[in-house]
Design a protein around this motif. Structure first.
Motif, PDB file in Angstrom:
ATOM      1  N   UNK A   4      47.082 -26.271 124.457  1.00 39.13           N
ATOM      2  CA  UNK A   4      45.795 -25.772 123.986  1.00 39.13           C
ATOM      3  C   UNK A   4      45.620 -24.303 124.366  1.00 39.13           C
ATOM      4  N   UNK A   5      45.104 -23.504 123.442  1.00 39.44           N
ATOM      5  CA  UNK A   5      44.865 -22.077 123.705  1.00 39.44           C
ATOM      6  C   UNK A   5      43.647 -21.640 122.926  1.00 39.44           C
ATOM      7  N   UNK A   6      42.976 -20.599 123.419  1.00 41.03           N
ATOM      8  CA  UNK A   6      41.762 -20.177 122.722  1.00 41.03           C
ATOM      9  C   UNK A   6      42.132 -19.536 121.385  1.00 41.03           C
ATOM     10  N   UNK A   7      41.230 -19.699 120.426  1.00 41.33           N
ATOM     11  CA  UNK A   7      41.422 -19.104 119.099  1.00 41.33           C
ATOM     12  C   UNK A   7      41.501 -17.590 119.202  1.00 41.33           C
ATOM     13  N   UNK A   8      40.689 -17.014 120.097  1.00 38.24           N
ATOM     14  CA  UNK A   8      40.673 -15.557 120.266  1.00 38.24           C
ATOM     15  C   UNK A   8      42.067 -15.046 120.593  1.00 38.24           C
ATOM     16  N   UNK A   9      42.724 -15.695 121.544  1.00 36.85           N
ATOM     17  CA  UNK A   9      44.052 -15.254 121.959  1.00 36.85           C
ATOM     18  C   UNK A   9      45.043 -15.393 120.803  1.00 36.85           C
ATOM     19  N   UNK A  39      39.520 -24.849 118.851  1.00 35.42           N
ATOM     20  CA  UNK A  39      40.565 -24.483 119.806  1.00 35.42           C
ATOM     21  C   UNK A  39      41.897 -24.398 119.067  1.00 35.42           C
ATOM     22  N   UNK A  40      42.785 -23.579 119.572  1.00 36.78           N
ATOM     23  CA  UNK A  40      44.102 -23.481 118.972  1.00 36.78           C
ATOM     24  C   UNK A  40      45.089 -24.376 119.693  1.00 36.78           C
ATOM     25  N   UNK A  41      46.151 -24.731 119.003  1.00 36.94           N
ATOM     26  CA  UNK A  41      47.220 -25.539 119.603  1.00 36.94           C
ATOM     27  C   UNK A  41      48.557 -24.884 119.281  1.00 36.94           C
ATOM     28  N   UNK A  42      49.218 -24.466 120.335  1.00 37.15           N
ATOM     29  CA  UNK A  42      50.496 -23.775 120.184  1.00 37.15           C
ATOM     30  C   UNK A  42      51.612 -24.800 120.346  1.00 37.15           C
ATOM     31  N   UNK A  43      52.416 -24.941 119.289  1.00 32.84           N
ATOM     32  CA  UNK A  43      53.433 -25.985 119.285  1.00 32.84           C
ATOM     33  C   UNK A  43      54.569 -25.739 120.259  1.00 32.84           C
ATOM     34  N   UNK A  74      48.310 -24.105 115.118  1.00 29.38           N
ATOM     35  CA  UNK A  74      47.213 -24.390 114.206  1.00 29.38           C
ATOM     36  C   UNK A  74      45.939 -24.592 115.009  1.00 29.38           C
ATOM     37  N   UNK A  75      44.853 -24.931 114.342  1.00 32.28           N
ATOM     38  CA  UNK A  75      43.562 -25.002 115.006  1.00 32.28           C
ATOM     39  C   UNK A  75      42.989 -26.407 114.910  1.00 32.28           C
ATOM     40  N   UNK A  76      42.242 -26.783 115.930  1.00 29.41           N
ATOM     41  CA  UNK A  76      41.496 -28.038 115.891  1.00 29.41           C
ATOM     42  C   UNK A  76      40.007 -27.680 115.895  1.00 29.41           C
ATOM     43  N   UNK A 107      40.766 -37.050 119.964  1.00 27.75           N
ATOM     44  CA  UNK A 107      40.787 -36.843 121.414  1.00 27.75           C
ATOM     45  C   UNK A 107      40.126 -35.491 121.690  1.00 27.75           C
ATOM     46  N   UNK A 108      39.398 -35.404 122.805  1.00 24.01           N
ATOM     47  CA  UNK A 108      38.668 -34.160 123.072  1.00 24.01           C
ATOM     48  C   UNK A 108      39.145 -33.446 124.328  1.00 24.01           C
ATOM     49  N   UNK A 109      40.167 -33.992 124.992  1.00 25.25           N
ATOM     50  CA  UNK A 109      40.557 -33.401 126.280  1.00 25.25           C
ATOM     51  C   UNK A 109      41.028 -31.962 126.157  1.00 25.25           C
ATOM     52  N   UNK A 110      41.538 -31.579 124.975  1.00 30.80           N
ATOM     53  CA  UNK A 110      41.971 -30.199 124.776  1.00 30.80           C
ATOM     54  C   UNK A 110      40.849 -29.200 125.025  1.00 30.80           C
ATOM     55  N   UNK A 111      39.629 -29.582 124.657  1.00 26.38           N
ATOM     56  CA  UNK A 111      38.486 -28.661 124.794  1.00 26.38           C
ATOM     57  C   UNK A 111      38.103 -28.427 126.249  1.00 26.38           C
ATOM     58  N   UNK A 112      38.559 -29.319 127.138  1.00 20.88           N
ATOM     59  CA  UNK A 112      38.283 -29.163 128.570  1.00 20.88           C
ATOM     60  C   UNK A 112      38.894 -27.879 129.116  1.00 20.88           C
ATOM     61  N   UNK A 113      39.990 -27.430 128.479  1.00 18.95           N
ATOM     62  CA  UNK A 113      40.706 -26.273 129.013  1.00 18.95           C
ATOM     63  C   UNK A 113      40.064 -24.946 128.615  1.00 18.95           C
ATOM     64  N   UNK A 114      39.036 -24.974 127.755  1.00 14.61           N
ATOM     65  CA  UNK A 114      38.372 -23.721 127.363  1.00 14.61           C
ATOM     66  C   UNK A 114      37.607 -23.132 128.542  1.00 14.61           C
TER      67      UNK A 114
END
Ligand code: ATP
Ligand code: MG
Length: 242
Positions: A153-158, A134-138, A115-117, A217-224
């Motif tokens: 965390x994964x990019x929405x594009x991917x 950002x996307x989140x792959x379970x 899903x997406x955040x 939490x915003x740490x997921x966005x750090x990986x973009x």
């Protein structure tokens, strides 16, 4: 945070709005009879602590013919009657209130749900702005995508590339949805400055607002790859003093 922190409050506030209503899964406070009704209607529902966080205690419940099953963490159990389903579920449920939510058949990548955040914030002018997505792959065997539960965390594009032709316009629509959602919730909850929206995408590519977190939490966005996203999120947070 001014009463926002329950899932039933969020869904109640959003369904008042005619446009947003299409993007809000039906959400009801838990009772056995409501569970029965919603299982008949949707065949798959999520049962979640009303004020829960981090994917904790969340169950996915299904009805297939006369059989019922539910999954908690990585365990699935099957039952031949509604009563035995509920008796078993109750053993894993705490005393605090739960909600039942229409289940969304989320898109998958390599069999894993995602899903997406969507991050929405008050910018330096005080206007709502969608600042990051950002996307989140379970985790492969789980029914939640939360990063603290093994999500990645994964990019929405991917994640969306196999499903979407015009990525830019698809992302624009999500940004608009984020903006509208924040404006609407801000009417009900005047003190909010930021929201992390959990948005599920179904097989028709329709976005569903699963949840709104007032202090995400915003740490997921750090990986973009685009470091400007994380920088902007922090800049706006400084602006309103988080
Ligand atoms: N109705 C639903 N249909 C499909 N998947 C869902 C549904 N509700 C929740 N999920 C999955 O479970 C995850 C966690 O649910 P949710 O965000 O509502 O609770 P939470 O994460 O515990 O709360 P918080 O985001 O405040 O930490 C979602 O990100 C999504 O992957
Ligand atoms: Mg969540």
């Amino acid at each position: 945070m001014g009463g926002l922190a329950t899932k039933s409050n969020v869904s109640q506030s959003l369904t008042v709005n005619k446009t947003l209503r299409r993007n809000v899964p039906e959400t009801k406070l838990y009772s056995n009879s409501t569970l029965k009704t919603m299982l008949d209607k949707y065949k798959m529902v999520y049962v979640k602590p009303n004020d829960g966080t981090g994917g904790h205690g969340i169950m996915r419940v299904e009805k297939q013919g006369q059989r019922y099953q539910y999954q908690l963490k990585t365990f699935t159990q099957s039952y031949t009657s509604f009563d035995s389903l509920v008796r078993s579920m109750k053993k894993s449920m705490k005393r605090n209130p739960y909600v039942i939510q229409q289940g969304i058949h989320l898109l998958r990548r390599n069999g894993r749900l995602f899903d997406l955040r969507v991050m929405v914030q008050k910018n330096l002018k005080g206007n709502w702005e969608t600042t990051g997505m950002i996307g989140r792959l379970g985790h492969p065997r789980k029914i939640v995508t939360n990063l603290c539960k093994g999500g990645k965390p994964m990019s929405i594009e991917v994640l969306m590339k196999p499903h979407v032709i015009n990525m830019d316009s698809y992302k624009k629509n999500l940004e608009t949805l984020g903006y509208r959602t924040a404006r609407r919730l801000n009417q009900t909850f005047p003190r909010i400055k930021e929201l992390g929206l959990d948005i599920g995408i179904d097989r028709n590519l329709h976005p569903w607002i699963l949840e709104a977190n007032p202090r995400p939490a915003i740490y997921g966005f750090k990986s973009l790859k685009d470091k400007n996203v994380y920088r902007k999120i922090c800049r706006y947070q400084k602006g309103y003093g988080r």
